[in-house]
Scaffold this motif. Structure first.
Motif, PDB file in Angstrom:
ATOM      1  N   UNK A  31      40.424  22.944  62.118  1.00 42.75           N
ATOM      2  CA  UNK A  31      41.060  24.242  62.294  1.00 42.75           C
ATOM      3  C   UNK A  31      42.520  24.249  61.842  1.00 42.75           C
ATOM      4  N   UNK A  32      43.104  23.057  61.653  1.00 41.07           N
ATOM      5  CA  UNK A  32      44.488  22.986  61.171  1.00 41.07           C
ATOM      6  C   UNK A  32      44.450  23.044  59.648  1.00 41.07           C
ATOM      7  N   UNK A  33      44.487  24.245  59.122  1.00 36.91           N
ATOM      8  CA  UNK A  33      44.427  24.479  57.682  1.00 36.91           C
ATOM      9  C   UNK A  33      45.836  24.500  57.094  1.00 36.91           C
ATOM     10  N   UNK A  34      45.914  24.538  55.776  1.00 34.28           N
ATOM     11  CA  UNK A  34      47.219  24.639  55.118  1.00 34.28           C
ATOM     12  C   UNK A  34      47.968  25.882  55.584  1.00 34.28           C
ATOM     13  N   UNK A  35      47.247  26.982  55.732  1.00 38.64           N
ATOM     14  CA  UNK A  35      47.889  28.221  56.171  1.00 38.64           C
ATOM     15  C   UNK A  35      48.415  28.101  57.589  1.00 38.64           C
ATOM     16  N   UNK A  36      47.669  27.424  58.464  1.00 36.81           N
ATOM     17  CA  UNK A  36      48.121  27.202  59.833  1.00 36.81           C
ATOM     18  C   UNK A  36      49.428  26.412  59.836  1.00 36.81           C
ATOM     19  N   UNK A  37      49.511  25.394  58.992  1.00 40.24           N
ATOM     20  CA  UNK A  37      50.723  24.567  58.940  1.00 40.24           C
ATOM     21  C   UNK A  37      51.891  25.360  58.370  1.00 40.24           C
ATOM     22  N   UNK A  38      51.642  26.191  57.362  1.00 42.67           N
ATOM     23  CA  UNK A  38      52.716  27.020  56.811  1.00 42.67           C
ATOM     24  C   UNK A  38      53.278  27.957  57.884  1.00 42.67           C
ATOM     25  N   UNK A  39      52.381  28.540  58.666  1.00 44.28           N
ATOM     26  CA  UNK A  39      52.843  29.437  59.723  1.00 44.28           C
ATOM     27  C   UNK A  39      53.555  28.656  60.824  1.00 44.28           C
ATOM     28  N   UNK A  40      53.100  27.429  61.066  1.00 44.80           N
ATOM     29  CA  UNK A  40      53.750  26.597  62.074  1.00 44.80           C
ATOM     30  C   UNK A  40      55.181  26.267  61.671  1.00 44.80           C
ATOM     31  N   UNK A  41      55.393  25.998  60.389  1.00 46.34           N
ATOM     32  CA  UNK A  41      56.737  25.679  59.904  1.00 46.34           C
ATOM     33  C   UNK A  41      57.693  26.847  60.121  1.00 46.34           C
ATOM     34  N   UNK A 136      34.186   8.752  63.671  1.00 47.76           N
ATOM     35  CA  UNK A 136      35.135   9.505  64.500  1.00 47.76           C
ATOM     36  C   UNK A 136      36.121   8.620  65.244  1.00 47.76           C
ATOM     37  N   UNK A 137      36.411   7.433  64.700  1.00 47.03           N
ATOM     38  CA  UNK A 137      37.507   6.644  65.235  1.00 47.03           C
ATOM     39  C   UNK A 137      38.825   7.353  64.982  1.00 47.03           C
ATOM     40  N   UNK A 138      39.859   6.932  65.669  1.00 52.96           N
ATOM     41  CA  UNK A 138      41.144   7.634  65.567  1.00 52.96           C
ATOM     42  C   UNK A 138      41.701   7.577  64.147  1.00 52.96           C
ATOM     43  N   UNK A 139      41.279   6.597  63.358  1.00 52.79           N
ATOM     44  CA  UNK A 139      41.744   6.516  61.976  1.00 52.79           C
ATOM     45  C   UNK A 139      41.285   7.661  61.099  1.00 52.79           C
ATOM     46  N   UNK A 140      40.270   8.412  61.551  1.00 53.73           N
ATOM     47  CA  UNK A 140      39.812   9.564  60.763  1.00 53.73           C
ATOM     48  C   UNK A 140      40.674  10.801  61.011  1.00 53.73           C
ATOM     49  N   UNK A 141      41.463  10.777  62.087  1.00 50.41           N
ATOM     50  CA  UNK A 141      42.349  11.905  62.404  1.00 50.41           C
ATOM     51  C   UNK A 141      43.672  11.684  61.688  1.00 50.41           C
ATOM     52  N   UNK A 142      43.688  11.959  60.392  1.00 46.79           N
ATOM     53  CA  UNK A 142      44.795  11.506  59.549  1.00 46.79           C
ATOM     54  C   UNK A 142      46.040  12.367  59.641  1.00 46.79           C
ATOM     55  N   UNK A 143      45.923  13.584  60.142  1.00 45.50           N
ATOM     56  CA  UNK A 143      47.114  14.424  60.223  1.00 45.50           C
ATOM     57  C   UNK A 143      46.997  15.380  61.404  1.00 45.50           C
ATOM     58  N   UNK A 144      47.976  15.304  62.275  1.00 46.34           N
ATOM     59  CA  UNK A 144      48.056  16.252  63.386  1.00 46.34           C
ATOM     60  C   UNK A 144      49.455  16.848  63.354  1.00 46.34           C
ATOM     61  N   UNK A 145      49.616  17.840  62.526  1.00 44.06           N
ATOM     62  CA  UNK A 145      50.858  18.612  62.410  1.00 44.06           C
ATOM     63  C   UNK A 145      50.450  20.073  62.437  1.00 44.06           C
ATOM     64  N   UNK A 146      50.946  20.809  63.411  1.00 43.28           N
ATOM     65  CA  UNK A 146      50.518  22.195  63.556  1.00 43.28           C
ATOM     66  C   UNK A 146      51.517  22.946  64.412  1.00 43.28           C
TER      67      UNK A 146
END
Length: 308
Positions: A31-41, A136-146
């Motif tokens: 659900x954390x898409x590029x658009x979500x991150x742009x709006x978060x910034x 689904x190890x934690x290594x697959x969660x490569x980016x959590x910025x939102x």
């Protein structure tokens, strides 16, 4: 005791298996898409940075309640050693042994299972002693910025810290959302403040862990309806402890991680953030909470930062 009908009914309503395909391993992080991150910034107004992690130390939050989850053991492996010969630049190195979920951390989707299954219907047996989590190890969660949203439940209820027996309900979340003056939206990372971590910061580790306020079994449906990407709070156990339903242990873990595929975090220090948000009169911000990419890990330390 077998999981009750109430649990299975909620599980059926929040289940995201197959939503992003049969091979998906990251769940609601989709659900954390590029658009979500742009709006978060765009939430950054002043550039004020608020750290949310507890210091990693040998006298950390762990008390031995969870076997093997040890506080960091810090060892110097070389001290001012001239490894390239006399008169060369000297180096100091150190090593740490610790539980990956010992301090401020994310739980991977493989941290818990129920009924022999993990997120997206994979068998729990895919977590092994040698390889850890094969999927689904934690290594697959490569980016959590939102966009992060602080739901300051304690402040919304007019207290500095919720009592130990308080189960945080959807009604509590809605009251904190009203206080925040913003609606939680798809792709947000929600931080739920109870004030419980004040006990640890004051030196009461045992009181911090038990009894503890935390999320109710009713909250996963609220997060699912809002399409929240991840949730973290300022307690040791995340959900209310002891449990609100007798002998039903960690049901919120199972609903969030297994059924929804939603990362959850514990031991986040939200005290400074609560003050900063109250002073600014706004509770949304850019949140960077990148997992350490441990391949096969079922959790990871994290040093989150909120930027207002």
């Amino acid at each position: 005791m077998a999981l009750p009908k109430e649990f299975h009914d909620i599980a059926g309503r929040v289940r995201n298996w197959g939503r992003w395909g049969a091979d998906d391993e990251i769940g609601t992080l989709n659900l954390i898409t590029d658009e979500v991150v742009r709006r978060a910034a765009a939430e950054i107004r002043t550039g004020r940075r608020v750290p949310l992690a507890l210091p990693l130390r040998e006298d950390g939050v762990q008390t031995g309640l969870i076997p093997g989850r040890i506080n960091p053991l810090h060892t110097m492996v070389q001290i001012n050693q001239e490894i390239f010969g006399p008169g060369t630049v000297a180096c100091s190195d150190d090593a740490v042994t610790m539980g990956l979920q010992a301090g401020t951390h994310w739980d991977a989707l493989t941290h818990v299972s129920h009924s022999g299954t993990l997120y997206n219907g994979r068998p729990a047996s895919t977590v092994t002693a040698h390889a850890g989590a094969q999927f689904s190890g934690i290594g697959t969660a490569r980016h959590v910025v939102s966009r992060g949203v602080l739901l300051d439940v304690a402040r919304a209820r007019g207290v500095d810290r919720l009592p130990g027996g308080h189960a945080v309900t959807p009604e509590d979340l809605a009251a904190a959302e009203e206080l925040a003056g913003t609606r939680v939206r798809a792709g947000d990372v929600v931080l739920v403040r109870t004030g419980q971590i004040q006990l640890y910061l004051a030196g009461d580790k045992h009181g911090y862990g038990f009894p503890s306020p935390g999320l109710s079994i009713r909250t996963p449906e609220w997060f699912h309806a809002r399409d929240v990407a991840a949730v973290a709070n300022d307690t040791l156990t995340f959900e209310i402890f002891p449990p609100e339903i007798e002998d039903l242990w960690l049901p919120v873990h199972a609903l969030d991680l297994v059924e929804m595929g939603m990362l959850q975090g514990q031991n986040w220090n939200l005290e400074e953030l609560s003050t900063a948000c109250g002073e600014a009169g706004r509770y949304a911000f850019l949140l960077s909470a990148m997992p350490e990419p441990f391949v096969g890990g079922t959790g990871t330390p994290v040093a989150p930062v909120a930027v207002l």
